[in-house]
Design an enzyme around this catalytic site. Structure first.
Site, PDB file in Angstrom:
ATOM      1  N   GLY A  73       6.062   5.364  -8.466  1.00 11.16           N
ATOM      2  CA  GLY A  73       6.850   3.936  -8.729  1.00 11.16           C
ATOM      3  C   GLY A  73       5.835   2.757  -8.541  1.00 11.16           C
ATOM      4  O   GLY A  73       6.016   1.775  -9.840  1.00 11.16           O
ATOM      5  N   HIS A  74       4.852   2.685  -7.766  1.00 12.87           N
ATOM      6  CA  HIS A  74       3.841   1.482  -8.104  1.00 12.87           C
ATOM      7  C   HIS A  74       3.137   1.717  -9.482  1.00 12.87           C
ATOM      8  O   HIS A  74       2.795   0.789 -10.051  1.00 12.87           O
ATOM      9  CB  HIS A  74       2.924   1.336  -6.789  1.00 12.87           C
ATOM     10  N   LEU A 110      11.819   6.973  -5.431  1.00 18.07           N
ATOM     11  CA  LEU A 110      10.681   7.080  -5.018  1.00 18.07           C
ATOM     12  C   LEU A 110      10.613   5.731  -3.766  1.00 18.07           C
ATOM     13  O   LEU A 110      10.783   4.585  -4.039  1.00 18.07           O
ATOM     14  CB  LEU A 110       9.529   6.684  -5.959  1.00 18.07           C
ATOM     15  N   ARG A 120       8.347   5.113   2.159  1.00 19.52           N
ATOM     16  CA  ARG A 120       8.858   5.798   3.551  1.00 19.52           C
ATOM     17  C   ARG A 120       9.285   7.140   3.347  1.00 19.52           C
ATOM     18  O   ARG A 120       9.618   7.947   4.157  1.00 19.52           O
ATOM     19  CB  ARG A 120       9.936   4.817   3.847  1.00 19.52           C
ATOM     20  N   VAL A 159      11.895   4.033 -10.056  1.00 21.98           N
ATOM     21  CA  VAL A 159      11.410   5.501 -10.480  1.00 21.98           C
ATOM     22  C   VAL A 159      12.095   6.487  -9.598  1.00 21.98           C
ATOM     23  O   VAL A 159      11.966   6.222  -8.269  1.00 21.98           O
ATOM     24  CB  VAL A 159       9.824   5.455 -10.459  1.00 21.98           C
ATOM     25  N   GLY A 212       0.823  -1.186   0.097  1.00 21.84           N
ATOM     26  CA  GLY A 212       0.025  -0.076  -0.021  1.00 21.84           C
ATOM     27  C   GLY A 212       0.824   1.142   0.041  1.00 21.84           C
ATOM     28  O   GLY A 212       2.090   1.255  -0.512  1.00 21.84           O
ATOM     29  N   ALA A 213       0.357   2.288   0.334  1.00 23.20           N
ATOM     30  CA  ALA A 213       0.938   3.596   0.202  1.00 23.20           C
ATOM     31  C   ALA A 213       1.437   3.800  -1.249  1.00 23.20           C
ATOM     32  O   ALA A 213       2.740   4.111  -1.238  1.00 23.20           O
ATOM     33  CB  ALA A 213       1.953   3.823   1.243  1.00 23.20           C
TER      34      ALA A 213
END
Length: 282
Positions: A34-35, A183, A186, A175, A29-30
């Protein structure tokens, strides 16, 4: 339309309805850009994309930030919808580990006890265990991991090879923000001053890569990287800065290599890495 699933039974029903190839992107999550890059890569390669969102307690040590780790499901769903994910599987800890913490876990072998594993004992036991479980539950044909966590990608590939798991593990390049910071979920914990300190990691990688491009040997590459990391008394506390081959074995004399760094910035631990090629004069 992106479907949200919370239980194994819901996932099994939804997965049975998918035809063609399935790619899975595993996250805690978060989600950030990048994701989203991982999701776009999965969308390009697979007919269907499943995203898993699960903060895995097995990979957090007793003094790490499991309770503090950001849970942002609504904004995560918006990222998944924007990137065209078909399904989001967001199980509870009880649903993921119905019998409590598993007594049997994946042993990552010697590589899993080095670098991140040395600094975070048991970390990769927890990572590989949950990755294996999620591969079984999603029955994915491809799985996509960001190369920022390069040791993780390497160990997942090795696990799939050694345990005959028929899934293609796809690494997606890191990324970065315009100033070079990789990225990471945290990063949100960093103050503006700490964020500037965090640039010492990418600065070290850039200096090492520049030295390699200039034809310097492995020792000179590491010297340049260490000098750049500590330039101006950066304030970051170095954990490791190493040069290895692409499979994280001892560093090569020439050819493809990987430069990896981890450091503490205040109370936040950051990791980064970069590929390079050693071609020193004979």
């Amino acid at each position: 339309m992106t479907g949200l699933l919370h239980t194994r039974a819901e996932l099994a029903r939804a997965r049975a309805a998918l035809s063609g190839t399935v790619g899975v992107v595993m996250t805690m999550g978060a989600l950030h850009e990048g994701h989203e890059t991982l999701l776009r890569a999965a969308r390009e390669r697979a007919d269907h994309v499943i995203v898993t969102i699960f903060v895995n307690p097995l990979q957090f040590g007793p003094n790490e930030d499991f309770d503090r780790y950001p849970r942002t499901l609504e904004s995560d769903l918006a990222v998944c919808r924007r990137a065209g994910a078909d399904l989001v599987f967001a199980p509870s800890v009880a649903d993921m580990y119905p019998g409590g913490e598993p007594a049997v876990r994946v042993n990552p072998g010697p590589l899993g006890e080095d670098l991140e594993g040395l600094s975070r004992p048991g970390f990769f036991h927890g990572v590989l265990t949950v990755v294996l479980k999620l591969l079984q539950l999603t029955r994915a044909d491809l799985t996509f991991f960001g190369e920022k966590d390069y040791q993780q990608v390497t160990l997942v590939r090795r696990m799939c090879l050694d345990l005959d798991i028929s899934v293609e593990v796809v690494g997606v390049p890191t990324v970065r923000q315009p100033d070079g910071l990789a990225l990471s979920s945290r990063n949100r914990y960093l103050s503006s001053a700490e964020r500037q300190v965090g640039l010492s990691l990418s600065r070290a990688l850039r200096a090492g890569a520049d030295a390699a491009e200039a034809g310097r040997d492995a020792a000179a590459v590491l010297t340049a990287a260490h000098a750049a990391f500590g330039a101006g008394g950066s304030g970051a506390r170095l954990d490791y800065l190493v040069l290895t081959d692409p499979d994280l074995e001892p560093g090569p004399v020439r050819g493809p290599a990987r430069l990896l760094v981890a450091a503490w910035v205040g109370g936040i631990r950051l990791v980064d890495n970069a590929p390079l090629r050693l071609d020193p004069p004979c």
